[in-house]
Design a protein around this motif. Structure first.
Motif, mmCIF file in Angstrom:
data_model
loop_
_atom_site.group_PDB
_atom_site.id
_atom_site.type_symbol
_atom_site.label_atom_id
_atom_site.label_comp_id
_atom_site.label_asym_id
_atom_site.label_seq_id
_atom_site.Cartn_x
_atom_site.Cartn_y
_atom_site.Cartn_z
ATOM 1 N N PHE A 164 10.055 8.432 2.101
ATOM 2 C CA PHE A 164 10.730 9.638 2.581
ATOM 3 C C PHE A 164 11.591 9.321 3.799
ATOM 4 C CE2 PHE A 164 7.085 11.114 0.236
ATOM 5 C CZ PHE A 164 7.637 12.097 -0.563
ATOM 6 N N VAL A 165 11.081 8.515 4.703
ATOM 7 C CA VAL A 165 11.844 8.057 5.859
ATOM 8 C C VAL A 165 12.306 6.623 5.595
ATOM 9 C CG1 VAL A 165 11.779 7.561 8.329
ATOM 10 C CG2 VAL A 165 10.598 9.587 7.430
ATOM 11 N N HIS A 166 11.372 5.748 5.211
ATOM 12 C CA HIS A 166 11.716 4.383 4.820
ATOM 13 C C HIS A 166 12.086 4.384 3.333
ATOM 14 C CE1 HIS A 166 9.151 3.732 8.366
ATOM 15 N NE2 HIS A 166 9.860 2.639 8.548
ATOM 16 N N THR A 167 12.976 3.506 2.952
ATOM 17 C CA THR A 167 13.341 3.377 1.542
ATOM 18 C C THR A 167 13.606 1.917 1.209
ATOM 19 O OG1 THR A 167 15.702 3.693 1.987
ATOM 20 C CG2 THR A 167 14.436 5.667 1.445
ATOM 21 N N GLY A 168 13.634 1.612 -0.086
ATOM 22 C CA GLY A 168 14.050 0.296 -0.540
ATOM 23 C C GLY A 168 13.023 -0.798 -0.427
ATOM 24 N N HIS A 169 11.753 -0.461 -0.237
ATOM 25 C CA HIS A 169 10.711 -1.471 -0.120
ATOM 26 C C HIS A 169 9.527 -1.029 -0.966
ATOM 27 C CE1 HIS A 169 7.648 -4.077 1.710
ATOM 28 N NE2 HIS A 169 8.655 -4.804 2.179
ATOM 29 N N ASP A 170 8.760 -1.984 -1.457
ATOM 30 C CA ASP A 170 7.625 -1.608 -2.299
ATOM 31 C C ASP A 170 6.472 -0.991 -1.500
ATOM 32 O OD1 ASP A 170 6.741 -3.928 -1.071
ATOM 33 O OD2 ASP A 170 6.244 -4.985 -2.925
ATOM 34 N N ARG A 171 6.613 -0.934 -0.168
ATOM 35 C CA ARG A 171 5.612 -0.251 0.665
ATOM 36 C C ARG A 171 6.257 0.807 1.567
ATOM 37 N NH1 ARG A 171 2.308 -4.280 3.977
ATOM 38 N NH2 ARG A 171 4.289 -5.354 4.128
ATOM 39 N N SER A 172 7.349 1.393 1.134
ATOM 40 C CA SER A 172 8.053 2.376 1.968
ATOM 41 C C SER A 172 7.156 3.530 2.396
ATOM 42 C CB SER A 172 9.270 2.922 1.217
ATOM 43 O OG SER A 172 10.249 1.931 1.068
ATOM 44 N N PHE A 173 6.344 4.055 1.489
ATOM 45 C CA PHE A 173 5.487 5.189 1.836
ATOM 46 C C PHE A 173 4.372 4.766 2.786
ATOM 47 C CE2 PHE A 173 2.617 8.837 0.314
ATOM 48 C CZ PHE A 173 3.181 9.716 1.211
ATOM 49 N N VAL A 174 3.915 3.537 2.645
ATOM 50 C CA VAL A 174 2.911 2.994 3.574
ATOM 51 C C VAL A 174 3.497 2.968 4.987
ATOM 52 C CG1 VAL A 174 1.545 0.946 4.179
ATOM 53 C CG2 VAL A 174 1.781 1.637 1.778
ATOM 54 N N VAL B 21 -2.892 4.433 -2.089
ATOM 55 C CA VAL B 21 -3.229 4.080 -3.469
ATOM 56 C C VAL B 21 -4.443 4.880 -3.947
ATOM 57 C CG1 VAL B 21 -4.002 2.191 -4.958
ATOM 58 C CG2 VAL B 21 -2.174 1.807 -3.314
ATOM 59 N N ALA B 22 -5.451 5.023 -3.099
ATOM 60 C CA ALA B 22 -6.646 5.772 -3.484
ATOM 61 C C ALA B 22 -6.342 7.236 -3.785
ATOM 62 C CB ALA B 22 -7.707 5.673 -2.380
ATOM 63 N N MET B 23 -5.320 7.772 -3.132
ATOM 64 C CA MET B 23 -4.922 9.161 -3.373
ATOM 65 C C MET B 23 -3.993 9.292 -4.577
ATOM 66 S SD MET B 23 -6.427 11.006 -1.018
ATOM 67 C CE MET B 23 -5.481 12.517 -0.979
ATOM 68 N N GLY B 24 -3.741 8.172 -5.250
ATOM 69 C CA GLY B 24 -2.938 8.202 -6.464
ATOM 70 C C GLY B 24 -1.443 8.247 -6.242
ATOM 71 N N CYS B 25 -0.984 7.833 -5.060
ATOM 72 C CA CYS B 25 0.453 7.850 -4.761
ATOM 73 C C CYS B 25 1.033 6.446 -4.884
ATOM 74 C CB CYS B 25 0.691 8.365 -3.343
ATOM 75 S SG CYS B 25 0.201 10.073 -3.125
ATOM 76 N N SER B 26 2.316 6.401 -5.082
ATOM 77 C CA SER B 26 3.015 5.124 -5.141
ATOM 78 C C SER B 26 3.329 4.652 -3.727
ATOM 79 C CB SER B 26 4.321 5.281 -5.915
ATOM 80 O OG SER B 26 5.138 4.148 -5.720
ATOM 81 N N PRO B 27 2.927 3.434 -3.366
ATOM 82 C CA PRO B 27 3.262 2.913 -2.039
ATOM 83 C C PRO B 27 4.768 2.807 -1.806
ATOM 84 C CG PRO B 27 1.580 1.561 -3.088
ATOM 85 C CD PRO B 27 2.083 2.510 -4.128
ATOM 86 N N ALA B 28 5.542 2.748 -2.867
ATOM 87 C CA ALA B 28 6.993 2.609 -2.741
ATOM 88 C C ALA B 28 7.708 3.943 -2.568
ATOM 89 C CB ALA B 28 7.554 1.901 -3.975
ATOM 90 N N LEU B 29 6.990 5.050 -2.712
ATOM 91 C CA LEU B 29 7.587 6.379 -2.581
ATOM 92 C C LEU B 29 7.952 6.599 -1.126
ATOM 93 C CD1 LEU B 29 7.982 9.374 -3.657
ATOM 94 C CD2 LEU B 29 5.627 9.729 -2.937
#
Length: 198
Positions: free
Chosen positions: A95-105, A85-93
């Protein structure tokens, strides 16, 4: 998307060429790596390892080791989420995980989970801790600090999304502006005089 996913897997397999592997092959290789590391940690700490089993809705239903793993992972997710979040990215973005509001996390945390969270969990259980969640939190605090996780994950994120990820990468922004129908306006300035009277 595939480029970033492959890069994330490549970061877990230093020195190996992951460029031409399919996602299925990369997931298989990662699964084998994780199973091997769990067995190694169990042997190193004299802790019995069965499998990763937990109920997200009932933390206390797990055995001690799975409880420790869940607590360690939650700590890791919290710090990585803050960086994303601090880097300005969406936690839901994802690449490997999908379909969750924290996929990028989850994607980012997987880069560090086997190095930081899993060893802490096994170590705490091996000590015979009477307060696993608290001891795991303290262990994670120390391990994340030692690993320089905040800076490292910011650099890794930057690298994955397009920059070189070098330590001297300048994250500062020279010009910040505000949108206005009349054109762009300088930020950091009080525009109270432009407001209509109350």
């Amino acid at each position: 998307r595939l480029r970033v996913a492959r890069e994330m897997y490549a970061m877990r397999f230093p020195g190996e060429d992951c460029e031409h592997l399919t996602m299925q092959q990369l997931r298989g290789r990662e699964g084998a790596r994780v199973r091997r590391l769990y067995r190694e940690h169990a042997a190193d700490h004299g802790v019995e390892w069965k499998s990763r089993q937990y109920r997200p809705d009932d933390f206390n239903a797990s055995d001690d080791l799975n409880m420790a793993l869940s607590a360690a992972t939650a700590c890791l997710y919290g710090v990585v989420h803050a960086v994303v979040v601090a880097m300005g990215c969406s936690p839901a973005l994802g690449f490997v995980h999908t379909g969750h509001d924290r996929s990028f996390v989850f994607d980012m945390a997987d880069l560090y989970k086997m190095e930081i969270a899993v060893p802490v969990a096994f170590k705490v259980v091996a000590t015979g801790s009477e307060d696993i969640p608290a001891d795991v939190r303290r262990g994670m605090r120390d391990a994340m600090h030692t690993a320089g996780l905040l800076k490292r994950s910011a650099l890794d994120l930057h690298r994955l999304l397009g920059s070189d990820g070098e330590e001297d990468t300048d994250f500062s922004v020279e010009v910040v502006e505000l949108w206005d129908p009349r054109g762009r306006l300088a930020a950091g300035q009080n525009y109270a005089e432009d407001a209509p009277p109350w």
